[in-house]
Write a protein that holds these residues in place. Structure first.
Motif, mmCIF file in Angstrom:
data_model
loop_
_atom_site.group_PDB
_atom_site.id
_atom_site.type_symbol
_atom_site.label_atom_id
_atom_site.label_comp_id
_atom_site.label_asym_id
_atom_site.label_seq_id
_atom_site.Cartn_x
_atom_site.Cartn_y
_atom_site.Cartn_z
ATOM 1 N N ILE A 6 0.866 -1.166 0.000
ATOM 2 C CA ILE A 6 0.000 0.000 0.000
ATOM 3 C C ILE A 6 0.910 1.226 0.000
ATOM 4 O O ILE A 6 1.790 1.356 0.847
ATOM 5 N N VAL A 7 0.714 2.106 -0.960
ATOM 6 C CA VAL A 7 1.510 3.326 -1.020
ATOM 7 C C VAL A 7 0.690 4.497 -0.502
ATOM 8 O O VAL A 7 1.236 5.471 -0.003
ATOM 9 N N GLN A 8 -0.623 4.389 -0.565
ATOM 10 C CA GLN A 8 -1.514 5.448 -0.095
ATOM 11 C C GLN A 8 -2.871 4.826 0.193
ATOM 12 O O GLN A 8 -3.341 3.978 -0.560
ATOM 13 N N PHE A 9 -3.498 5.239 1.295
ATOM 14 C CA PHE A 9 -4.854 4.783 1.582
ATOM 15 C C PHE A 9 -5.571 5.849 2.383
ATOM 16 O O PHE A 9 -5.097 6.267 3.428
ATOM 17 N N ASP A 10 -6.696 6.323 1.869
ATOM 18 C CA ASP A 10 -7.497 7.360 2.513
ATOM 19 C C ASP A 10 -8.717 6.700 3.152
ATOM 20 O O ASP A 10 -9.666 6.342 2.456
ATOM 21 N N GLU A 11 -8.670 6.543 4.477
ATOM 22 C CA GLU A 11 -9.772 5.873 5.179
ATOM 23 C C GLU A 11 -11.086 6.620 5.008
ATOM 24 O O GLU A 11 -12.145 6.010 4.880
ATOM 25 N N ALA A 12 -11.042 7.949 5.016
ATOM 26 C CA ALA A 12 -12.260 8.747 4.906
ATOM 27 C C ALA A 12 -12.945 8.552 3.557
ATOM 28 O O ALA A 12 -14.162 8.460 3.480
ATOM 29 N N GLY A 14 -12.218 5.934 1.505
ATOM 30 C CA GLY A 14 -12.402 4.509 1.272
ATOM 31 C C GLY A 14 -11.650 3.943 0.084
ATOM 32 O O GLY A 14 -12.052 2.934 -0.484
ATOM 33 N N PHE A 15 -10.556 4.566 -0.314
ATOM 34 C CA PHE A 15 -9.771 4.009 -1.407
ATOM 35 C C PHE A 15 -8.299 4.350 -1.240
ATOM 36 O O PHE A 15 -7.929 5.179 -0.422
ATOM 37 N N GLY A 16 -7.478 3.682 -2.040
ATOM 38 C CA GLY A 16 -6.047 3.920 -2.002
ATOM 39 C C GLY A 16 -5.380 3.302 -3.203
ATOM 40 O O GLY A 16 -6.046 2.967 -4.190
ATOM 41 N N PHE A 17 -4.052 3.110 -3.096
ATOM 42 C CA PHE A 17 -3.279 2.578 -4.213
ATOM 43 C C PHE A 17 -2.242 1.579 -3.718
ATOM 44 O O PHE A 17 -1.692 1.733 -2.628
ATOM 45 N N ILE A 18 -2.009 0.586 -4.548
ATOM 46 C CA ILE A 18 -1.011 -0.454 -4.296
ATOM 47 C C ILE A 18 0.106 -0.268 -5.318
ATOM 48 O O ILE A 18 -0.165 -0.106 -6.508
ATOM 49 N N THR A 19 1.358 -0.297 -4.851
ATOM 50 C CA THR A 19 2.501 -0.301 -5.752
ATOM 51 C C THR A 19 2.925 -1.759 -5.926
ATOM 52 O O THR A 19 3.343 -2.394 -4.961
ATOM 53 N N PRO A 20 2.782 -2.321 -7.127
ATOM 54 C CA PRO A 20 3.139 -3.730 -7.352
ATOM 55 C C PRO A 20 4.632 -3.976 -7.159
ATOM 56 O O PRO A 20 5.459 -3.168 -7.578
ATOM 57 N N ASP A 21 4.974 -5.092 -6.514
ATOM 58 C CA ASP A 21 6.372 -5.478 -6.337
ATOM 59 C C ASP A 21 7.054 -5.709 -7.680
ATOM 60 O O ASP A 21 8.257 -5.508 -7.812
ATOM 61 N N GLN A 22 6.290 -6.151 -8.674
ATOM 62 C CA GLN A 22 6.846 -6.459 -9.986
ATOM 63 C C GLN A 22 7.038 -5.206 -10.837
ATOM 64 O O GLN A 22 7.496 -5.283 -11.963
#
Length: 149
Positions: A6-12, A14-22
């Motif tokens: 997880i590189v960013q997640f906004d609880e308010a 309800g979404f965010g972003f995943i940085t793939p390991d690949q």
């Protein structure tokens, strides 16, 4: 299944972003995909996910927090990181050779940098955060502020 962090997640929101390991473009993730794991998300937390191409780019279809990479703290989780090690600072000035600085493992350093970037400038895009982290990590490597994991 792919893995990433997880590189960013906004609880308010309800979404965010995943940085793939690949590598590749960050993947959008919505809280509805996470079930009970939604409270576990924070920058640096490792996840396993499936994704598809959405209208605005990659989006997650299924997400699972990789608990082996996290520690329970006060009902939440934080990424597992190695403790800091103190050693002489390497600024090049003879006058400060007795000063010590904390030398972090790279993943711990990246976690702290991500937190600073997201809390100080929450309107940065995930791509901007990733680019800034990369440049700051390169600076830290040149100065001996981090150790390889």
């Amino acid at each position: 299944m792919r893995t990433g962090r997880i590189v960013q997640f906004d609880e308010a929101r309800g979404f965010g972003f995943i940085t793939p390991d690949q590598g590749g473009e960050d993947v959008f993730v919505h809280v509805n995909l996470l079930g009970n794991d939604r409270w576990l998300l924070a920058p640096g937390v490792a996840v396993e996910f499936e994704s598809t191409e959405g209208e605005r780019g990659p989006k997650a279809l299924a997400v699972r927090v990789l608990r082996s990479d996290t520690n329970q703290v006060n009902g939440g989780v934080v990424p597992s990181v190695a403790p800091a090690v103190s050693r002489p600072a390497t600024s090049g000035n003879a006058d400060d050779s007795d000063e010590l600085c904390d030398v972090l493992q790279e993943q711990a350093f990246l976690g702290e940098i991500t937190e600073v970037l997201l809390t100080s400038t929450p309107d940065l895009s995930a791509g901007q955060v990733v680019k800034l982290r990369r440049e700051i990590l390169n600076l830290a490597r040149r100065h001996g502020w981090v150790e390889d994991d």
